[in-house]
Design a protein around this motif. Structure first.
Motif, mmCIF file in Angstrom:
data_model
loop_
_atom_site.group_PDB
_atom_site.id
_atom_site.type_symbol
_atom_site.label_atom_id
_atom_site.label_comp_id
_atom_site.label_asym_id
_atom_site.label_seq_id
_atom_site.Cartn_x
_atom_site.Cartn_y
_atom_site.Cartn_z
ATOM 1 N N ILE A 30 39.677 41.346 34.389
ATOM 2 C CA ILE A 30 38.282 41.716 34.121
ATOM 3 C C ILE A 30 37.748 42.832 35.018
ATOM 4 O O ILE A 30 36.862 43.557 34.615
ATOM 5 N N VAL A 31 38.270 42.949 36.219
ATOM 6 C CA VAL A 31 37.816 44.063 37.054
ATOM 7 C C VAL A 31 38.933 45.091 37.182
ATOM 8 O O VAL A 31 40.117 44.753 37.163
ATOM 9 N N ARG A 32 38.518 46.339 37.271
ATOM 10 C CA ARG A 32 39.488 47.426 37.366
ATOM 11 C C ARG A 32 39.879 47.610 38.837
ATOM 12 O O ARG A 32 39.050 47.466 39.722
ATOM 13 N N LEU A 33 41.138 47.934 39.070
ATOM 14 C CA LEU A 33 41.611 48.142 40.438
ATOM 15 C C LEU A 33 41.920 49.623 40.641
ATOM 16 O O LEU A 33 42.613 50.238 39.841
ATOM 17 N N GLU A 34 41.369 50.201 41.707
ATOM 18 C CA GLU A 34 41.690 51.587 42.053
ATOM 19 C C GLU A 34 42.108 51.638 43.517
ATOM 20 O O GLU A 34 41.780 50.761 44.307
ATOM 21 N N GLU A 35 42.834 52.716 43.850
ATOM 22 C CA GLU A 35 43.410 52.831 45.182
ATOM 23 C C GLU A 35 42.345 52.960 46.266
ATOM 24 O O GLU A 35 42.434 52.341 47.327
ATOM 25 N N LEU A 94 28.243 43.383 33.748
ATOM 26 C CA LEU A 94 28.600 43.339 32.330
ATOM 27 C C LEU A 94 27.345 43.373 31.455
ATOM 28 O O LEU A 94 27.285 44.075 30.448
ATOM 29 N N GLN A 95 26.338 42.631 31.863
ATOM 30 C CA GLN A 95 25.074 42.595 31.119
ATOM 31 C C GLN A 95 24.368 43.939 31.147
ATOM 32 O O GLN A 95 23.601 44.272 30.247
ATOM 33 N N LEU A 96 24.612 44.707 32.221
ATOM 34 C CA LEU A 96 24.007 46.036 32.328
ATOM 35 C C LEU A 96 24.838 47.071 31.577
ATOM 36 O O LEU A 96 24.536 48.255 31.577
ATOM 37 N N GLY A 97 25.916 46.614 30.954
ATOM 38 C CA GLY A 97 26.798 47.511 30.218
ATOM 39 C C GLY A 97 27.699 48.333 31.132
ATOM 40 O O GLY A 97 28.208 49.383 30.736
ATOM 41 N N GLY A 98 27.870 47.879 32.338
ATOM 42 C CA GLY A 98 28.665 48.628 33.310
ATOM 43 C C GLY A 98 30.035 48.034 33.560
ATOM 44 O O GLY A 98 30.507 47.168 32.816
ATOM 45 N N GLU A 99 30.637 48.508 34.629
ATOM 46 C CA GLU A 99 31.997 48.109 34.955
ATOM 47 C C GLU A 99 32.063 47.804 36.447
ATOM 48 O O GLU A 99 31.328 48.383 37.243
ATOM 49 N N MET A 100 32.949 46.880 36.816
ATOM 50 C CA MET A 100 33.176 46.641 38.238
ATOM 51 C C MET A 100 34.560 47.143 38.613
ATOM 52 O O MET A 100 35.543 46.831 37.936
ATOM 53 N N VAL A 101 34.603 47.952 39.663
ATOM 54 C CA VAL A 101 35.875 48.487 40.139
ATOM 55 C C VAL A 101 36.103 48.022 41.572
ATOM 56 O O VAL A 101 35.217 48.138 42.421
ATOM 57 N N VAL A 102 37.278 47.452 41.817
ATOM 58 C CA VAL A 102 37.639 47.003 43.153
ATOM 59 C C VAL A 102 38.607 48.016 43.740
ATOM 60 O O VAL A 102 39.478 48.527 43.031
ATOM 61 N N CYS A 103 38.439 48.363 45.011
ATOM 62 C CA CYS A 103 39.369 49.327 45.598
ATOM 63 C C CYS A 103 39.754 48.965 47.026
ATOM 64 O O CYS A 103 39.108 48.125 47.659
ATOM 65 N N SER A 104 40.804 49.624 47.502
ATOM 66 C CA SER A 104 41.290 49.512 48.892
ATOM 67 C C SER A 104 41.544 48.056 49.274
ATOM 68 O O SER A 104 41.186 47.607 50.360
ATOM 69 N N ILE A 105 42.158 47.313 48.371
ATOM 70 C CA ILE A 105 42.341 45.873 48.568
ATOM 71 C C ILE A 105 43.564 45.602 49.465
ATOM 72 O O ILE A 105 44.578 46.280 49.349
ATOM 73 N N SER A 106 43.457 44.638 50.351
ATOM 74 C CA SER A 106 44.582 44.296 51.234
ATOM 75 C C SER A 106 45.537 43.348 50.506
ATOM 76 O O SER A 106 45.159 42.718 49.520
ATOM 77 N N ALA A 107 46.752 43.218 51.025
ATOM 78 C CA ALA A 107 47.768 42.402 50.348
ATOM 79 C C ALA A 107 47.336 40.946 50.133
ATOM 80 O O ALA A 107 47.466 40.434 49.018
ATOM 81 N N HIS A 121 38.914 57.495 44.032
ATOM 82 C CA HIS A 121 39.493 57.232 42.705
ATOM 83 C C HIS A 121 38.563 56.368 41.866
ATOM 84 O O HIS A 121 38.422 56.584 40.664
ATOM 85 N N ALA A 122 37.945 55.395 42.525
ATOM 86 C CA ALA A 122 37.042 54.495 41.812
ATOM 87 C C ALA A 122 35.853 55.277 41.262
ATOM 88 O O ALA A 122 35.455 55.089 40.105
ATOM 89 N N LEU A 123 35.302 56.168 42.081
ATOM 90 C CA LEU A 123 34.157 56.974 41.636
ATOM 91 C C LEU A 123 34.539 57.873 40.473
ATOM 92 O O LEU A 123 33.803 57.961 39.485
ATOM 93 N N SER A 124 35.711 58.501 40.568
ATOM 94 C CA SER A 124 36.070 59.398 39.472
ATOM 95 C C SER A 124 36.416 58.600 38.215
ATOM 96 O O SER A 124 36.165 59.061 37.099
ATOM 97 N N ALA A 125 36.933 57.367 38.387
ATOM 98 C CA ALA A 125 37.175 56.513 37.222
ATOM 99 C C ALA A 125 35.865 56.187 36.504
ATOM 100 O O ALA A 125 35.838 55.991 35.289
ATOM 101 N N LEU A 126 34.777 56.139 37.256
ATOM 102 C CA LEU A 126 33.470 55.842 36.663
ATOM 103 C C LEU A 126 32.722 57.126 36.278
ATOM 104 O O LEU A 126 31.562 57.085 35.883
ATOM 105 N N GLY A 127 33.410 58.244 36.422
ATOM 106 C CA GLY A 127 32.822 59.524 36.018
ATOM 107 C C GLY A 127 31.790 60.060 36.986
ATOM 108 O O GLY A 127 30.905 60.839 36.615
#
Lengths: 117, 145
Positions: free
Chosen positions: A99-104, A72-85, A108-114
């Motif tokens: 606060i963190v974004r969830l991707e499949e 957050l301090q670096l102005g970035g985003e955290m994306v969590v992916c492939s999470i188990s139940a 998907h996470a990489l493309s969400a971050l451009g």
């Protein structure tokens, strides 16, 4: 079962892949490796791949939250992916998805971050 | 039928995994669901971690004990340390509360326990250790009624 972490850098994104059980005991080594990887490379965003994490508790959440604050301090985003139940439940209960974004998956996470994978 | 076990171990973080695997194995004889087993392993991990980090300030050379009782389909756990205790239990139970923010604790331990178990009692006095009592009714009987 212990924890293994592998790191990969794609442009300004640090990909963190964890495997095993993330508890207080494992969290200290992970924290220092993860911090080192963020500072050594020119990182803005973090993708956390939890596909092979079979167990996590609140100590694991603490490490993730700590890195989230840094991102957050670096102005970035955290994306969590492939999470188990079970890990999804823990994140959901703790309000982590506010606060963190969830991707499949990583792609998907990489493309969400451009970033093209 | 009532079945009970007791285990006592050193206050070192390596034993967090030992504790949850041991209790998981004992509870397995009740044939819990995967979710229930994860919940029980998680709460054991939370309470044992609290005992080590907070009760004993991360000092090795102390002991943490667990008593686990299986009574029909109920699991009772008592996790105990002889450490520094908690001066304000209500405050400690609040989500996101941590007495050690410098350690990057999430402060979610007791909240997770409350969510995963049916009962949680914390008995603690400063300098007199902490006893965490938890109970969970497994779903088997309620499902088959």
């Amino acid at each position: 079962m212990s924890l293994t972490a592998s790191f990969d850098v794609k442009q300004n994104v640090l990909i963190v892949r964890l495997s095993g059980e993330l508890d207080h005991h494992e969290s200290e080594t992970l924290r220092s490796e993860w911090k080192k990887m963020m500072h050594k490379n020119n990182i803005t965003h973090v993708i956390l791949n939890l596909e092979d994490v079979s167990f996590m508790d609140s100590s694991g959440l603490g490490v993730v939250l700590g890195r989230y604050k840094e991102v957050l301090q670096l102005g970035g985003e955290m994306v969590v992916c492939s999470i188990s139940a079970p890990v999804y439940r823990l994140f959901d209960m703790s309000g982590m998805f506010k606060i963190v974004r969830l991707e499949e998956n990583e792609e998907h996470a990489l493309s969400a971050l451009g970033v093209a994978s | 039928m009532k079945n009970e076990m007791y285990v006592e171990f050193s206050s070192i973080s390596e034993n967090e995994a030992f504790a949850r695997v041991t209790i998981g194995s004992f509870v397995a004889q009740l044939d819990p669901t995967m979710d229930e087993l994860t919940e029980i392993k998680t709460v054991v991990s939370e309470a044992v971690t609290n005992a080590i980090i907070h009760g004993y300030n991360n000092e090795p050379g102390h002991l943490v004990s667990i008593t686990c009782t299986l009574d029909d389909d109920a699991v009772e756990l008592t996790i105990k340390d002889e450490g520094i205790g908690i001066s304000n239990v209500d405050e400690a139970r609040q989500p996101l509360y941590t007495s050690k923010p410098e350690l990057e604790r999430s402060g979610m331990g007791f909240t997770i326990i409350e969510n995963f178990m049916d009962n949680l009692e914390i008995i603690s006095l400063p300098d007199n250790g902490t006893t965490v009592y938890m109970k969970k009714q497994l779903s088997k009987k309620t499902v088959s009624k």
